[in-house]
Design a protein around this motif. Sequence first.
Motif, PDB file in Angstrom:
ATOM      1  N   ARG A   1       0.903  -1.151  -0.175  1.00 20.85           N
ATOM      2  CA  ARG A   1      -0.022  -0.062   0.003  1.00 20.85           C
ATOM      3  C   ARG A   1       1.025   1.447   0.051  1.00 20.85           C
ATOM      4  O   ARG A   1       0.587   2.355  -0.769  1.00 20.85           O
TER       5      ARG A   1
ATOM      6  N   ASP B   1       1.255   4.146  -2.872  1.00 20.09           N
ATOM      7  CA  ASP B   1       1.057   5.651  -2.438  1.00 20.09           C
ATOM      8  C   ASP B   1       2.337   6.733  -2.893  1.00 20.09           C
ATOM      9  O   ASP B   1       2.181   7.628  -3.514  1.00 20.09           O
TER      10      ASP B   1
ATOM     11  N   TRP C   1      -3.231  12.499   9.665  1.00 20.47           N
ATOM     12  CA  TRP C   1      -4.742  12.027   9.389  1.00 20.47           C
ATOM     13  C   TRP C   1      -5.488  13.404   9.568  1.00 20.47           C
ATOM     14  O   TRP C   1      -6.192  13.774   8.729  1.00 20.47           O
TER      15      TRP C   1
ATOM     16  N   ASP D   1      -3.271  13.919   0.208  1.00 20.61           N
ATOM     17  CA  ASP D   1      -4.299  12.721   0.341  1.00 20.61           C
ATOM     18  C   ASP D   1      -3.214  11.555   0.600  1.00 20.61           C
ATOM     19  O   ASP D   1      -3.801  10.648   1.347  1.00 20.61           O
ATOM     20  N   HIS D   2      -2.387  11.353  -0.194  1.00 26.69           N
ATOM     21  CA  HIS D   2      -1.502   9.858  -0.225  1.00 26.69           C
ATOM     22  C   HIS D   2      -0.721   9.985   1.044  1.00 26.69           C
ATOM     23  O   HIS D   2      -0.501   8.986   1.555  1.00 26.69           O
TER      24      HIS D   2
ATOM     25  N   ASN E   1      -3.342   8.590   3.156  1.00 27.90           N
ATOM     26  CA  ASN E   1      -3.577   7.170   2.872  1.00 27.90           C
ATOM     27  C   ASN E   1      -2.458   6.352   3.797  1.00 27.90           C
ATOM     28  O   ASN E   1      -2.573   5.042   4.062  1.00 27.90           O
TER      29      ASN E   1
ATOM     30  N   GLU F   1      -3.386   5.978   7.566  1.00 27.83           N
ATOM     31  CA  GLU F   1      -4.380   5.117   7.640  1.00 27.83           C
ATOM     32  C   GLU F   1      -3.576   3.636   7.547  1.00 27.83           C
ATOM     33  O   GLU F   1      -4.040   2.730   8.159  1.00 27.83           O
ATOM     34  N   THR F   2      -2.731   3.608   6.600  1.00 32.72           N
ATOM     35  CA  THR F   2      -1.980   2.095   6.587  1.00 32.72           C
ATOM     36  C   THR F   2      -1.322   1.799   7.835  1.00 32.72           C
ATOM     37  O   THR F   2      -1.142   0.646   8.422  1.00 32.72           O
TER      38      THR F   2
ATOM     39  N   ARG G   1     -12.911  11.320   6.205  1.00 30.06           N
ATOM     40  CA  ARG G   1     -11.597  12.070   6.753  1.00 30.06           C
ATOM     41  C   ARG G   1     -12.054  13.184   7.170  1.00 30.06           C
ATOM     42  O   ARG G   1     -13.074  13.915   6.633  1.00 30.06           O
TER      43      ARG G   1
END
Length: 239
Positions: free
Chosen positions: A89, A93, A154, A200-201, A204, A207-208, A222
Amino acid sequence: MDQHTVRAYDKDLDLLERRIAEMGGLAEKMVIDAMDALAAADTALAHQVVSTDPRLDMLQREVEEQAVLTIARRQPVAIDLREIIGAIRVAGDLERVGDLAKNIAKRSVKIGLESRVPRAIVGIKHMNDFALELMKDVLDAYAQRDIERALAVWERDADLDALEDSVFRDLLTHMMEDPRNITFCAHLLFCSKNIERIGDHATNIAETVFYLVTGSTLPTDRPRGRQESDIEADAGGES
């Protein structure tokens, strides 16, 4: 697993970590160089950013191939499987961040020295600095498996959204002040959208990190710095 297998598995994970670290450093440099090229009208630097992108793509493929081989050889479960999925993931990204930096570099080449508005660059640079800060923090969070730092990234994505809104308004003002500014500022609108997507990445990846450590996912919604109805510049189709 016997001790030999554990050592071999640890070696596989270590290789994935090194590849991710290399990708992170490369992606960050591309973002920095792309903005420097835009601000200084440095076409040589812009072309250098574009030429770096294949290296980032290759590293992503290496991560994916290594991850698949590790799953096939070790058949990991639970936290070990999450580590491998997380690497895939994050690599995806980071590869996309490189594409967005490449987009900015290509845009700076299109602009060249034509009808530049130095004041308009200030907001874009501030936005880019903020996105880079998010990238650095989230990559540190990933390396350290630091949930609190990941959550901070985040939550701060909303601040980057708010900065984009501010840049959007400033650029519109420059356009209305002088029609000769329209082309340059329109290019910058695309750049600002690319920077927002870099954020945004970073989110991401945050979140990972949360998923890696807890096995759970963060809420789908979000934090947002704008209303859904707000006008956004569309930067699609350049990668």
